[in-house]
Design a protein around this motif. Sequence first.
Motif, PDB file in Angstrom:
ATOM      1  N   UNK A  90      33.268 -12.845   7.523  1.00 57.75           N
ATOM      2  CA  UNK A  90      32.338 -13.206   6.449  1.00 57.75           C
ATOM      3  C   UNK A  90      31.150 -12.267   6.446  1.00 57.75           C
ATOM      4  N   UNK A  91      30.650 -11.979   7.645  1.00 57.87           N
ATOM      5  CA  UNK A  91      29.513 -11.067   7.735  1.00 57.87           C
ATOM      6  C   UNK A  91      29.909  -9.686   7.242  1.00 57.87           C
ATOM      7  N   UNK A  92      31.116  -9.234   7.627  1.00 57.64           N
ATOM      8  CA  UNK A  92      31.571  -7.913   7.180  1.00 57.64           C
ATOM      9  C   UNK A  92      31.697  -7.836   5.660  1.00 57.64           C
ATOM     10  N   UNK A  93      32.244  -8.892   5.073  1.00 55.53           N
ATOM     11  CA  UNK A  93      32.397  -8.896   3.613  1.00 55.53           C
ATOM     12  C   UNK A  93      31.030  -8.856   2.945  1.00 55.53           C
ATOM     13  N   UNK A  94      30.092  -9.634   3.512  1.00 49.99           N
ATOM     14  CA  UNK A  94      28.748  -9.643   2.933  1.00 49.99           C
ATOM     15  C   UNK A  94      28.135  -8.252   2.990  1.00 49.99           C
ATOM     16  N   UNK A  95      28.287  -7.594   4.156  1.00 44.34           N
ATOM     17  CA  UNK A  95      27.723  -6.250   4.318  1.00 44.34           C
ATOM     18  C   UNK A  95      28.398  -5.283   3.350  1.00 44.34           C
ATOM     19  N   UNK A  96      29.718  -5.421   3.233  1.00 41.12           N
ATOM     20  CA  UNK A  96      30.460  -4.533   2.329  1.00 41.12           C
ATOM     21  C   UNK A  96      29.971  -4.693   0.887  1.00 41.12           C
ATOM     22  N   UNK A  97      29.763  -5.929   0.468  1.00 41.71           N
ATOM     23  CA  UNK A  97      29.291  -6.181  -0.897  1.00 41.71           C
ATOM     24  C   UNK A  97      27.895  -5.596  -1.098  1.00 41.71           C
ATOM     25  N   UNK A  98      27.031  -5.798  -0.107  1.00 40.86           N
ATOM     26  CA  UNK A  98      25.677  -5.258  -0.232  1.00 40.86           C
ATOM     27  C   UNK A  98      25.698  -3.735  -0.280  1.00 40.86           C
ATOM     28  N   UNK A  99      26.570  -3.136   0.559  1.00 39.57           N
ATOM     29  CA  UNK A  99      26.711  -1.677   0.540  1.00 39.57           C
ATOM     30  C   UNK A  99      27.159  -1.199  -0.829  1.00 39.57           C
ATOM     31  N   UNK A 100      28.140  -1.902  -1.383  1.00 36.86           N
ATOM     32  CA  UNK A 100      28.630  -1.542  -2.716  1.00 36.86           C
ATOM     33  C   UNK A 100      27.484  -1.567  -3.713  1.00 36.86           C
ATOM     34  N   UNK A 101      26.701  -2.641  -3.653  1.00 39.31           N
ATOM     35  CA  UNK A 101      25.564  -2.785  -4.553  1.00 39.31           C
ATOM     36  C   UNK A 101      24.599  -1.610  -4.399  1.00 39.31           C
ATOM     37  N   UNK A 102      24.286  -1.295  -3.154  1.00 39.52           N
ATOM     38  CA  UNK A 102      23.322  -0.215  -2.896  1.00 39.52           C
ATOM     39  C   UNK A 102      23.863   1.123  -3.388  1.00 39.52           C
ATOM     40  N   UNK A 103      25.140   1.378  -3.092  1.00 36.51           N
ATOM     41  CA  UNK A 103      25.729   2.661  -3.496  1.00 36.51           C
ATOM     42  C   UNK A 103      25.753   2.784  -5.017  1.00 36.51           C
ATOM     43  N   UNK A 104      26.168   1.715  -5.685  1.00 36.57           N
ATOM     44  CA  UNK A 104      26.247   1.800  -7.144  1.00 36.57           C
ATOM     45  C   UNK A 104      24.872   1.830  -7.792  1.00 36.57           C
ATOM     46  N   UNK A 105      23.894   1.184  -7.160  1.00 36.80           N
ATOM     47  CA  UNK A 105      22.530   1.272  -7.685  1.00 36.80           C
ATOM     48  C   UNK A 105      22.047   2.716  -7.614  1.00 36.80           C
ATOM     49  N   UNK A 106      22.367   3.382  -6.488  1.00 37.67           N
ATOM     50  CA  UNK A 106      21.979   4.785  -6.334  1.00 37.67           C
ATOM     51  C   UNK A 106      22.698   5.644  -7.360  1.00 37.67           C
ATOM     52  N   UNK A 107      23.985   5.375  -7.566  1.00 35.88           N
ATOM     53  CA  UNK A 107      24.759   6.116  -8.562  1.00 35.88           C
ATOM     54  C   UNK A 107      24.154   5.928  -9.953  1.00 35.88           C
ATOM     55  N   UNK A 108      23.801   4.687 -10.238  1.00 30.82           N
ATOM     56  CA  UNK A 108      23.244   4.381 -11.552  1.00 30.82           C
ATOM     57  C   UNK A 108      21.975   5.194 -11.779  1.00 30.82           C
ATOM     58  N   UNK A 109      21.158   5.272 -10.741  1.00 25.09           N
ATOM     59  CA  UNK A 109      19.939   6.056 -10.842  1.00 25.09           C
ATOM     60  C   UNK A 109      20.268   7.525 -11.040  1.00 25.09           C
TER      61      UNK A 109
END
Lengths: 242, 401, 262
Positions: free
Chosen positions: C212-231
């Motif tokens: 569960x912790x890994x999935x949460x981290x993975x989702x947050x990483x995805x969010x961060x990476x795509x936010x950076x991409x969006x920028x």
Amino acid sequence: MTGPIGFGGGLPLATVLIHQRSGTTCEAANGFCPNWIAHNFSRYETPLLQHVVLTVVSVAIGFGIAFALALLAHRRRWLAGPVTGVTGVLYTIPSLSFFFVLQPITGRGSLTAIVALVSYTLLIIFRNVTTGLAGVAPETRDAGRGLGLSDRQLLWKVELPLALPEIIAGVRVATTTTVGLATLAFFAGAGGLGAQINADPVFKSNVVVAGGLCVALAVVLDIVLLALQRAVTPWTRAVPTA
Amino acid sequence: MNRTTTQTGEAASAHEAATLELRSVTKRYPGADEDAIAELSLEVPAGDICVLVGPSGCGKTTAMRLVNRMISITSGDILLAGRSVTELRPAELRKRIGYVIQQIGLFPHRTIAQNIATVPRLLDWKKERTAARVRELLDLVSLPAEMADRYPAQLSGGQRQRVGVARALAADPPLMLMDEPFGAIDPITRERLQNEFLRLQSELRKTIVFVTHDIDEAIKMGDRIAVLRKGGVLAQYATPAELLMAPADDFVEDFVGADRALKRLALLRVRDVQLWRAPLVREGDSTAQAREQVRTSDLPYPLLVSEDGRPLGWLSEDDLVKGRVELPVDTAAEPVLDRDSVLRDALAELLERDTQYGPVVDQRGHVVGVLSLELISHFLASSDAIQADPADRVTDTPALS
Amino acid sequence: MDTGGANGMIGPLALLSQFNDAINFIFHSRDSVTGGVRIGGSHLLPMLARHVELSAVSLGVACALAIPLGLWLGHLGRGQLVAVSVSNVGRAVPSFALLAFFVAYLGTGFTNASFALILLAIPPILTNTYVGVRQVDREIVDAARGQGMTGWEIVRSAELPIALPLIFGGVRTSAVNVVATATIGPLIGVVTLGDPIINSSVYGSAGQLGASIMVAVLALLTEVIFAALQRAVTPKGLRLAAGASTSRRRFWTPKRRAYSTS
């Protein structure tokens, strides 16, 4: 993964066989069986009710928290950033992991499910309330002050009413999202329609009825909120009379 | 040598201003009961500014947009340099016609240089040629070269409008369409942009269709003005002076405004008025001579001028008690009016100085005559536009300030 | 909190040890609860890879379908009802129900799982692309047309670049959604990081919590990476324009104070 039925084999909740898999009937073929549905509809009533309660309670609590935070952030602008950040993280964590991360703290059951579901509504409602308030035209605000309204009066009599469409739009999105997420609440031991789907996911009749009820619930709640929005914001539909 | 001549010759033929002719152009939108534009015919000579003016909903913008086929024609034809605009594909046609709109529509994600280079890029110009053209255009519209790498968001409204004009001029089109180009700009900047644009136009001599709802702007900018009424019907097509002198009907008269006589002042220059002859005296002239001068002139006071004829001041009775004219004099000869300045501005100067007379000088500064409030009011009275006492009108016009 | 023992609540120390055990599961392998199989630590890597693979494939296909369609509809200004309501419908259909529906009707497997996830990912991307194109100022499009740009040129040089930030916003939403939903992949025959969560009888509660912790981290990483991409894909000129409008908004904050004190 020993049992042939149910995905949640390893979960400590009992997987119930919804029908006997024998014979050559529609049910035995896991088909879509109107007859079976007609006779067994009552077994969906309790899960549906659980689902409704989970959704309504979560959205109501979420609204209370997010609304209060938004009002605070409206007064103290610097709060908006941190609040969006924290609720954004909560929003991003997949509900499934959230349920299990919470379990050691809040135990199994509705409490865990509701805490998780509430946390998903926060970002949506907070964001909509703040954009709604920020969207009030400066001249309207100015006029209000010019008429001698205090900051508090301005907020409750001018800004919030004008922000209502945006606020309710946020609640609508939060509600439909919560209906969807609540289908996973059975992982937290809180039942709901998801539990029913999980009980026999290869039986088409079951999936269609339980899934259909989820969609119907989302749609009905959305319509109710839409009606509420129209009722409380009559001015948005005003058409200039020639 | 021979080659260069041919090249420039070609270039000239490609980019020379073109005549524009609308022949019974009609536009009716599908499902509409009435024409948006009805049988509109007018000819714009090459190098002229034709202003389409009229109240809102009169179809002036529609008429303009028919020219570059942003809107399709229902019937009739539009000829550019003698050829129907329907001969070319719309995109091809539009690359040859400059287009400026009120909201400018700059691409926010592109730099100023990239914005100006839009059409050259569509036309596949070479990089160096485009870059050179961008520099040239920035200079032409009085923007500093370092603006090239900025983004639209970093510019003021006036600067963006200049970029809009530069972008429209990029491929040196023979025709420009301008839809209320200065409409969204503050009055002071607008005035400056209008003047700059007129200066630019005096060099470029493009054929221009200019849409506005502001009759004052129309009179200022137009060589010819087409007044449209509701339904896209042409009410009058005339030069600004004709329009002011002889409005075709009540609608045009109304639209032009009750103060059209005053507006005419904006069209005329001081030199167009029959000036008064000034009683000129020089230092050292005898006062008797000066008195004789005054007796035979239109003015009660002699005007003292320098040896080379520049105005120095008005002589009062006190100055004439001695035998000879001496310096200094009490009353300065202000304002000194340029014979090329616009009559309206000259009037404004007189009113501002609270004086009746102003000496008028030529380019070298020599006095050529005197302009007076009386002369101006006579001028206003002589035109057929006058209904009331001209003196009243003069004092209550905000247009003069 | 200690009193909640009856329904599974535990004291702070036990709580810490549970999380400690979960973290331990993530970094070190151990025998499974049922015995005989090694789980945790490096044995999680294939699941992580499968999780990312399923998510990436689904998101990629969804983008390939939804972005061109959204651009096309947005450019023509058609299908507003479809393009906008698709995301409402998408929200109303729970992802779990959608997956179950696929299992019931099509069976399990990677392809079916990705079909379901594609369906899940399309609405936000389609709606955002459509809205992104429609919100381009009509004057900009008018000016582009007036200068002789063809429809395709307008899409390529004006509508697409100006809509990019919004399009990526949609991709970002979908990416996080897909990563989250891929967690229930084991239910549909794809062994993602959700496996330890769902089959706790094999992995134990440490495995459940650790994954569960890994999935949460993975989702947050995805969010961060795509936010950076969006920028990164937001053209500089647009950032400046947005900056100009926020600074204007900030401008009236002090003004407000002046009013309220007077």
